[in-house]
Design a protein around this motif. Structure first.
Motif, short mmCIF file in Angstrom:
data_model
loop_
_atom_site.label_atom_id
_atom_site.label_comp_id
_atom_site.label_asym_id
_atom_site.label_seq_id
_atom_site.Cartn_x
_atom_site.Cartn_y
_atom_site.Cartn_z
N ASP A 1 1.16 -0.47 0.07
CA ASP A 1 -0.10 -0.11 -0.03
C ASP A 1 0.69 1.39 0.38
OD1 ASP A 1 -2.94 -1.13 0.35
OD2 ASP A 1 -1.76 -1.66 2.47
N PHE A 2 1.81 1.46 0.96
CA PHE A 2 2.21 2.28 0.72
C PHE A 2 3.03 2.61 -0.24
CE2 PHE A 2 2.75 1.57 5.76
CZ PHE A 2 1.57 2.03 6.22
N ILE A 3 3.66 1.69 -0.54
CA ILE A 3 5.14 2.08 -1.89
C ILE A 3 3.83 1.93 -3.35
CG2 ILE A 3 5.71 0.38 -3.90
CD1 ILE A 3 7.12 -1.45 -1.00
N ALA A 4 3.50 1.64 -3.72
CA ALA A 4 1.80 1.47 -4.47
C ALA A 4 1.14 3.39 -4.20
CB ALA A 4 0.47 0.89 -4.47
N HIS A 5 1.07 3.92 -3.26
CA HIS A 5 0.35 4.74 -2.76
C HIS A 5 1.63 6.20 -2.72
CE1 HIS A 5 -0.60 8.88 -0.26
NE2 HIS A 5 -1.59 8.62 -0.96
N GLU A 6 2.89 6.13 -2.46
CA GLU A 6 3.95 6.95 -3.12
C GLU A 6 4.23 7.08 -4.22
OE1 GLU A 6 6.61 9.39 -1.04
OE2 GLU A 6 4.84 8.72 -0.57
N PHE A 7 4.07 5.77 -4.74
CA PHE A 7 4.20 6.02 -6.46
C PHE A 7 3.51 6.56 -7.03
CE2 PHE A 7 3.87 4.31 -11.17
CZ PHE A 7 5.02 4.47 -11.18
N ILE A 8 1.97 6.70 -7.20
CA ILE A 8 0.85 7.01 -7.68
C ILE A 8 0.82 7.86 -7.65
CG2 ILE A 8 -1.63 6.64 -7.51
CD1 ILE A 8 -0.06 4.21 -9.33
N LYS A 9 1.29 9.19 -6.04
CA LYS A 9 1.08 9.91 -5.98
C LYS A 9 1.45 10.52 -6.69
CE LYS A 9 3.87 11.17 -2.26
NZ LYS A 9 4.14 12.09 -1.07
N ASP B 1 -1.49 2.59 -26.01
CA ASP B 1 -1.38 3.18 -24.80
C ASP B 1 -1.76 3.50 -23.57
OD1 ASP B 1 -3.61 4.47 -26.32
OD2 ASP B 1 -2.85 6.35 -25.35
N LYS B 2 -2.29 2.79 -23.57
CA LYS B 2 -3.02 2.91 -21.98
C LYS B 2 -2.68 1.48 -21.21
CE LYS B 2 -5.86 6.31 -21.99
NZ LYS B 2 -5.93 7.16 -21.49
N LEU B 3 -2.76 0.17 -22.42
CA LEU B 3 -2.17 -1.34 -21.92
C LEU B 3 -0.67 -0.25 -21.65
CD1 LEU B 3 -3.46 -3.14 -23.79
CD2 LEU B 3 -3.95 -3.46 -21.73
N VAL B 4 -0.08 0.13 -21.86
CA VAL B 4 1.65 0.32 -22.34
C VAL B 4 1.84 1.03 -20.33
CG1 VAL B 4 3.41 1.56 -22.77
CG2 VAL B 4 2.32 0.55 -24.03
N GLU B 5 1.15 2.60 -21.00
CA GLU B 5 1.17 2.77 -19.34
C GLU B 5 0.82 1.95 -18.19
OE1 GLU B 5 -1.21 7.15 -17.23
OE2 GLU B 5 -2.33 6.02 -18.65
N MET B 6 -0.36 1.85 -18.04
CA MET B 6 -0.36 0.01 -17.11
C MET B 6 0.25 -0.31 -16.24
SD MET B 6 -2.68 -0.07 -14.40
CE MET B 6 -4.15 0.22 -15.20
N ALA B 7 1.07 -1.10 -17.75
CA ALA B 7 2.05 -1.59 -17.62
C ALA B 7 3.45 -1.04 -17.04
CB ALA B 7 2.31 -2.11 -18.74
N ASP B 8 3.81 0.11 -17.28
CA ASP B 8 5.04 0.99 -16.44
C ASP B 8 4.58 0.97 -15.16
OD1 ASP B 8 6.01 0.79 -19.11
OD2 ASP B 8 5.65 3.24 -19.74
N ILE B 9 3.48 1.55 -14.77
CA ILE B 9 2.91 1.71 -13.40
C ILE B 9 3.99 0.38 -12.95
CG2 ILE B 9 1.22 2.20 -11.22
CD1 ILE B 9 0.17 4.02 -13.79
N LYS C 1 7.04 -0.46 -12.13
CA LYS C 1 7.78 0.25 -11.54
C LYS C 1 7.65 0.15 -10.15
CE LYS C 1 8.84 3.86 -14.83
NZ LYS C 1 8.03 5.50 -15.16
N LEU C 2 6.48 -0.09 -9.94
CA LEU C 2 5.50 -0.10 -8.18
C LEU C 2 6.10 -1.77 -8.02
CD1 LEU C 2 1.74 -0.52 -7.18
CD2 LEU C 2 3.43 -1.95 -6.34
N ILE C 3 6.06 -2.68 -8.50
CA ILE C 3 6.62 -4.40 -8.58
C ILE C 3 8.11 -4.00 -8.70
CG2 ILE C 3 6.70 -6.53 -9.16
CD1 ILE C 3 4.41 -6.48 -10.73
N ARG C 4 8.87 -3.21 -9.23
CA ARG C 4 10.06 -3.63 -9.17
C ARG C 4 10.70 -2.84 -7.45
NH1 ARG C 4 13.49 -4.58 -12.85
NH2 ARG C 4 12.87 -4.71 -15.27
N ILE C 5 10.25 -1.83 -7.68
CA ILE C 5 10.46 -1.43 -6.00
C ILE C 5 10.31 -2.48 -5.07
CG2 ILE C 5 9.79 0.69 -4.05
CD1 ILE C 5 9.61 2.52 -6.26
N PHE C 6 8.83 -2.37 -4.55
CA PHE C 6 8.30 -4.36 -3.93
C PHE C 6 9.31 -5.35 -3.54
CE2 PHE C 6 5.69 -7.60 -2.43
CZ PHE C 6 5.95 -6.69 -1.16
#
Length: 188
Positions: free
Chosen positions: A28-36, A90-98, A101-106
């Protein structure tokens, strides 16, 4: 340790993050920090706007903290307009990038635990930053290694504490680890 549920990834809606059931897990913290730090402005609590299979992995007695990333609203859901024609690459690529990045940090986040007592002799490890040359970098380096005595401060926690990018802090902590100054603890 955690999971990401993804839904409606290629539709035209805005990205929405819903927290895990408990809402205070590392994912949650990682996702929120990245998403913000993105253009995403839709952040909700667990199953606030809708629910799906995240409830299975994050269910009672299973307890795999699962965040949900989706595009919302998705008005075509379960209608005759819910066809492959409304998927945007482009929306699929955007979601894949998000998600990447989230999984790499986690997956790289761990708790660094000092193997030294007191203050490490950084110049002996070729890590000292002269405070007269770069006082801010010297202070941040010290602030980072003073977190090593708290066996519950992960690299992600430290990056938030010192207001630095996760990957910059990770690189510094890895230098300590490579020199045998910290050991890795994967669990908080």
């Amino acid at each position: 340790d955690g999971a990401v549920f993804i839904d409606f990834a290629g539709s035209d809606g805005d990205v929405m993050l819903q927290t895990s059931r408990k809402g205070w897990q590392d994912i949650d913290f990682i996702a929120h920090e990245f998403i913000k730090d993105t253009d995403v402005d839709h952040w909700k609590w667990f199953r606030t706007d809708y629910g799906n299979d995240e409830a299975i992995s994050d269910g009672i007695h299973i307890n795999i903290p699962t965040v949900s990333l989706s595009r919302f609203p998705y008005l075509e859901y379960h209608t005759d307009k819910d066809t492959p024609d409304i998927i945007h690459e482009d929306k699929l690529v955007e979601m894949a990038d998000i998600v990447e990045k989230l999984i790499r940090i986690f997956c790289t986040n761990y708790v660094p635990v000092a193997t030294f007592d007191g203050v490490p002799f950084l110049s002996g490890y070729n890590m000292w930053i002269d405070w007269a040359v770069d006082k801010e970098a010297n202070n941040k380096l010290e602030h980072i290694f003073y977190n090593f005595d708290d066996e519950y401060a992960s690299i992600f926690d430290i990056s938030r504490d010192v207001s630095m990018d996760y990957w910059d802090v990770y690189a510094i902590v890895e230098k300590f680890r490579e020199r045998g100054l910290v050991k890795v603890k994967w669990e908080k």
